[in-house]
Design a protein around this motif. Structure first.
Motif, PDB file in Angstrom:
ATOM      1  N   ARG A 166       0.823  -1.210   0.000  1.00  0.00           N
ATOM      2  CA  ARG A 166       0.000   0.000   0.000  1.00  0.00           C
ATOM      3  C   ARG A 166       0.859   1.264   0.000  1.00  0.00           C
ATOM      4  N   LEU A 167       2.004   1.218   0.679  1.00  0.00           N
ATOM      5  CA  LEU A 167       2.902   2.377   0.675  1.00  0.00           C
ATOM      6  C   LEU A 167       3.423   2.679  -0.722  1.00  0.00           C
ATOM      7  N   MET A 168       3.612   1.643  -1.512  1.00  0.00           N
ATOM      8  CA  MET A 168       4.072   1.850  -2.890  1.00  0.00           C
ATOM      9  C   MET A 168       2.968   2.414  -3.774  1.00  0.00           C
ATOM     10  N   MET A 169       1.725   2.049  -3.489  1.00  0.00           N
ATOM     11  CA  MET A 169       0.616   2.372  -4.385  1.00  0.00           C
ATOM     12  C   MET A 169      -0.168   3.628  -3.991  1.00  0.00           C
ATOM     13  N   GLU A 170      -0.586   3.707  -2.733  1.00  0.00           N
ATOM     14  CA  GLU A 170      -1.554   4.739  -2.351  1.00  0.00           C
ATOM     15  C   GLU A 170      -1.028   6.172  -2.459  1.00  0.00           C
ATOM     16  N   PRO A 171       0.138   6.504  -1.872  1.00  0.00           N
ATOM     17  CA  PRO A 171       0.605   7.895  -2.008  1.00  0.00           C
ATOM     18  C   PRO A 171       0.810   8.296  -3.467  1.00  0.00           C
ATOM     19  N   ALA A 172       1.299   7.356  -4.287  1.00  0.00           N
ATOM     20  CA  ALA A 172       1.528   7.654  -5.705  1.00  0.00           C
ATOM     21  C   ALA A 172       0.216   7.891  -6.438  1.00  0.00           C
ATOM     22  N   ALA A 173      -0.857   7.243  -5.994  1.00  0.00           N
ATOM     23  CA  ALA A 173      -2.150   7.381  -6.665  1.00  0.00           C
ATOM     24  C   ALA A 173      -2.651   8.822  -6.631  1.00  0.00           C
ATOM     25  N   LEU A 174      -2.299   9.562  -5.571  1.00  0.00           N
ATOM     26  CA  LEU A 174      -2.752  10.949  -5.442  1.00  0.00           C
ATOM     27  C   LEU A 174      -2.070  11.869  -6.447  1.00  0.00           C
ATOM     28  N   TRP A 179      -5.978  11.854 -12.039  1.00  0.00           N
ATOM     29  CA  TRP A 179      -6.640  12.170 -10.767  1.00  0.00           C
ATOM     30  C   TRP A 179      -7.763  13.183 -10.975  1.00  0.00           C
ATOM     31  N   THR A 180      -8.947  12.849 -10.445  1.00  0.00           N
ATOM     32  CA  THR A 180     -10.098  13.755 -10.485  1.00  0.00           C
ATOM     33  C   THR A 180     -10.776  13.718  -9.127  1.00  0.00           C
ATOM     34  N   LEU A 181     -10.790  14.833  -8.439  1.00  0.00           N
ATOM     35  CA  LEU A 181     -11.350  14.874  -7.093  1.00  0.00           C
ATOM     36  C   LEU A 181     -12.871  14.784  -7.131  1.00  0.00           C
ATOM     37  N   ASP A 182     -13.420  13.849  -6.367  1.00  0.00           N
ATOM     38  CA  ASP A 182     -14.870  13.738  -6.184  1.00  0.00           C
ATOM     39  C   ASP A 182     -15.222  14.616  -4.979  1.00  0.00           C
ATOM     40  N   THR A 183     -15.415  15.892  -5.246  1.00  0.00           N
ATOM     41  CA  THR A 183     -15.590  16.871  -4.171  1.00  0.00           C
ATOM     42  C   THR A 183     -16.758  16.533  -3.259  1.00  0.00           C
ATOM     43  N   GLU A 184     -17.884  16.146  -3.838  1.00  0.00           N
ATOM     44  CA  GLU A 184     -19.072  15.849  -3.035  1.00  0.00           C
ATOM     45  C   GLU A 184     -18.818  14.693  -2.067  1.00  0.00           C
ATOM     46  N   SER A 185     -18.174  13.635  -2.566  1.00  0.00           N
ATOM     47  CA  SER A 185     -17.894  12.471  -1.715  1.00  0.00           C
ATOM     48  C   SER A 185     -16.870  12.801  -0.637  1.00  0.00           C
ATOM     49  N   VAL A 186     -15.859  13.604  -0.990  1.00  0.00           N
ATOM     50  CA  VAL A 186     -14.839  13.988  -0.011  1.00  0.00           C
ATOM     51  C   VAL A 186     -15.466  14.818   1.106  1.00  0.00           C
ATOM     52  N   GLU A 187     -16.322  15.763   0.745  1.00  0.00           N
ATOM     53  CA  GLU A 187     -16.968  16.600   1.759  1.00  0.00           C
ATOM     54  C   GLU A 187     -17.895  15.771   2.653  1.00  0.00           C
ATOM     55  N   ALA A 188     -18.597  14.803   2.054  1.00  0.00           N
ATOM     56  CA  ALA A 188     -19.475  13.936   2.845  1.00  0.00           C
ATOM     57  C   ALA A 188     -18.661  13.088   3.818  1.00  0.00           C
ATOM     58  N   CYS A 222     -10.662   8.220  -6.901  1.00  0.00           N
ATOM     59  CA  CYS A 222     -10.317   9.507  -7.511  1.00  0.00           C
ATOM     60  C   CYS A 222      -9.095   9.407  -8.420  1.00  0.00           C
ATOM     61  N   SER A 223      -8.273   8.378  -8.218  1.00  0.00           N
ATOM     62  CA  SER A 223      -7.081   8.219  -9.055  1.00  0.00           C
ATOM     63  C   SER A 223      -7.446   7.915 -10.503  1.00  0.00           C
ATOM     64  N   GLY A 224      -8.665   7.406 -10.714  1.00  0.00           N
ATOM     65  CA  GLY A 224      -9.090   7.071 -12.064  1.00  0.00           C
ATOM     66  C   GLY A 224      -8.565   5.737 -12.557  1.00  0.00           C
ATOM     67  N   ASN A 225      -7.974   4.945 -11.642  1.00  0.00           N
ATOM     68  CA  ASN A 225      -7.384   3.664 -12.027  1.00  0.00           C
ATOM     69  C   ASN A 225      -8.171   2.526 -11.387  1.00  0.00           C
ATOM     70  N   ARG A 226      -8.868   1.751 -12.202  1.00  0.00           N
ATOM     71  CA  ARG A 226      -9.732   0.687 -11.681  1.00  0.00           C
ATOM     72  C   ARG A 226      -8.947  -0.397 -10.948  1.00  0.00           C
ATOM     73  N   PHE A 227      -7.682  -0.593 -11.338  1.00  0.00           N
ATOM     74  CA  PHE A 227      -6.889  -1.634 -10.692  1.00  0.00           C
ATOM     75  C   PHE A 227      -6.479  -1.222  -9.274  1.00  0.00           C
ATOM     76  N   LEU A 228      -6.256   0.075  -9.074  1.00  0.00           N
ATOM     77  CA  LEU A 228      -5.971   0.559  -7.728  1.00  0.00           C
ATOM     78  C   LEU A 228      -7.205   0.425  -6.835  1.00  0.00           C
ATOM     79  N   VAL A 229      -8.378   0.675  -7.409  1.00  0.00           N
ATOM     80  CA  VAL A 229      -9.621   0.516  -6.644  1.00  0.00           C
ATOM     81  C   VAL A 229      -9.788  -0.944  -6.228  1.00  0.00           C
TER      82      VAL A 229
END
Length: 326
Positions: A166-174, A179-188, A222-229
């Motif tokens: 996860r350390l290799m993948m998650e920080p890099a995903a941002l 990358w497209t921020l889902d503002t509504e979901s983040v605020e919720a 938000c990364s836009g990568n289905r494999f990361l999801v």
């Protein structure tokens, strides 16, 4: 005969949806989408639609034109269909099972009756336990009357390797170009964290884990990568048994929530590189907590573990054990 099987599936799915809503801390007005639920529970939309129909008959949800299905009451007011209020708290039995899973004391396959005998529980208690465990991806139906343990993280080395992945993948995903921020979901999600901080003593380990899992999955989405999801969904399923136990015993609700909130707030302001570094620090802290859990908890005797869990505010019915001779 076929009708009975369909009815059993509908009731089981309805209970799974209730358990899931409770873990989300879903408020009144929360929207349920058939497609999302079908993906969550890995079934087609038809049985999901039937299960939602059962919930609507209870007056818990309502189908609205052009809006889908909405909760009519907070998830905290929902109950399982076969729930018996005179029986003990199902979370006691759930945590007892997780302790056994953590200590590798469960067989790979077992029946409802074997769990009844092990925990001194009624049939309905065990059935409710298995519903929740299946929702959480900790067990899965086997052949005949058997249930099987899923492949979870229950030793320090596998857990450490998971975090390194996860350390290799998650920080890099941002920092991904898609990358497209889902503002509504983040605020919720921020609001849910704020609610948890406002009443930390009322946040059980299951709800705290749901906040963590949703946080990490949202960032990968938000990364836009289905494999990361897909990777994050798998990691959340694998880590849940041991993380629930660790959160129950060690985690500060406020500290855990504020670390994630700092990342979400940085993302809302477009400071992705800073958020990436904060996420790396969060995961490194999680590794330290994980190691502490294994070193301090896994080596305890069952008697000592029971005492530690009781200090955390739980009353567990752990399996009987032999008392050493004086």
């Amino acid at each position: 005969m076929v009708q009975k099987a369909v009815t059993a599936l509908q009731a089981r799915l309805a209970d799974q949806i209730v358990q899931w809503l409770k873990q989300q801390g879903a408020p009144q007005g929360f929207r349920l989408r058939e497609s999302a639920l079908a993906d969550q529970f890995q079934v087609s939309r038809s049985p999901i639609r039937a299960a939602l129909g059962l919930l609507e008959q209870q007056g818990w949800v309502e189908s609205l034109p052009y809006r889908g299905v909405e909760l009519r009451v907070p998830a905290s007011e929902l109950s399982l269909f076969e729930e018996n209020l005179d029986e003990s708290d199902p979370q006691d039995l759930y945590m007892a099972f997780l302790i056994d899973r953590f200590l590798s004391e469960l067989p790979a396959a077992f029946s409802e009756r074997e769990l009844q005998q092990r925990y001194g529980a009624s049939r309905s208690e065990v059935q409710r336990l298995l519903v929740q465990l299946e929702v959480d991806g900790i067990v899965q139906p086997g052949k005949g009357y058997k249930w099987l343990l899923s492949d979870n993280l229950n030793n320090a080395q596998s857990h450490y390797e998971s975090y390194r992945c996860r350390l290799m993948m998650e920080p890099a995903a941002l920092l991904e170009p898609e990358w497209t921020l889902d503002t509504e979901s983040v605020e919720a999600l921020l609001e849910r964290h704020q609610q948890a901080i406002a009443q930390p003593e009322q946040v059980p380990a299951a709800q705290l884990f749901a906040l963590s899992a949703d946080f990490h999955e949202l960032l990968m989405h938000c990364s836009g990568n289905r494999f990361l999801v897909a990777m994050m969904k798998q990691q959340n399923r694998l880590r849940k048994p041991s993380d629930l136990l660790s959160m129950q015993l060690h985690t500060s609700v406020e500290k855990a929530c504020r670390r994630r909130m700092a990342i979400l707030e940085a993302l809302l302001q477009g400071r992705n590189r800073e958020a990436s570094e904060l996420l790396r620090a969060l995961l490194e802290n999680d590794i330290r907590v994980m190691r502490h859990t294994y070193s301090e908890v896994a080596r305890l005797s069952r008697q000592e573990l029971e005492q530690l869990v009781r200090k955390a505010g739980l009353t567990l019915r752990l399996p009987a054990f032999d008392t050493p001779a004086d």
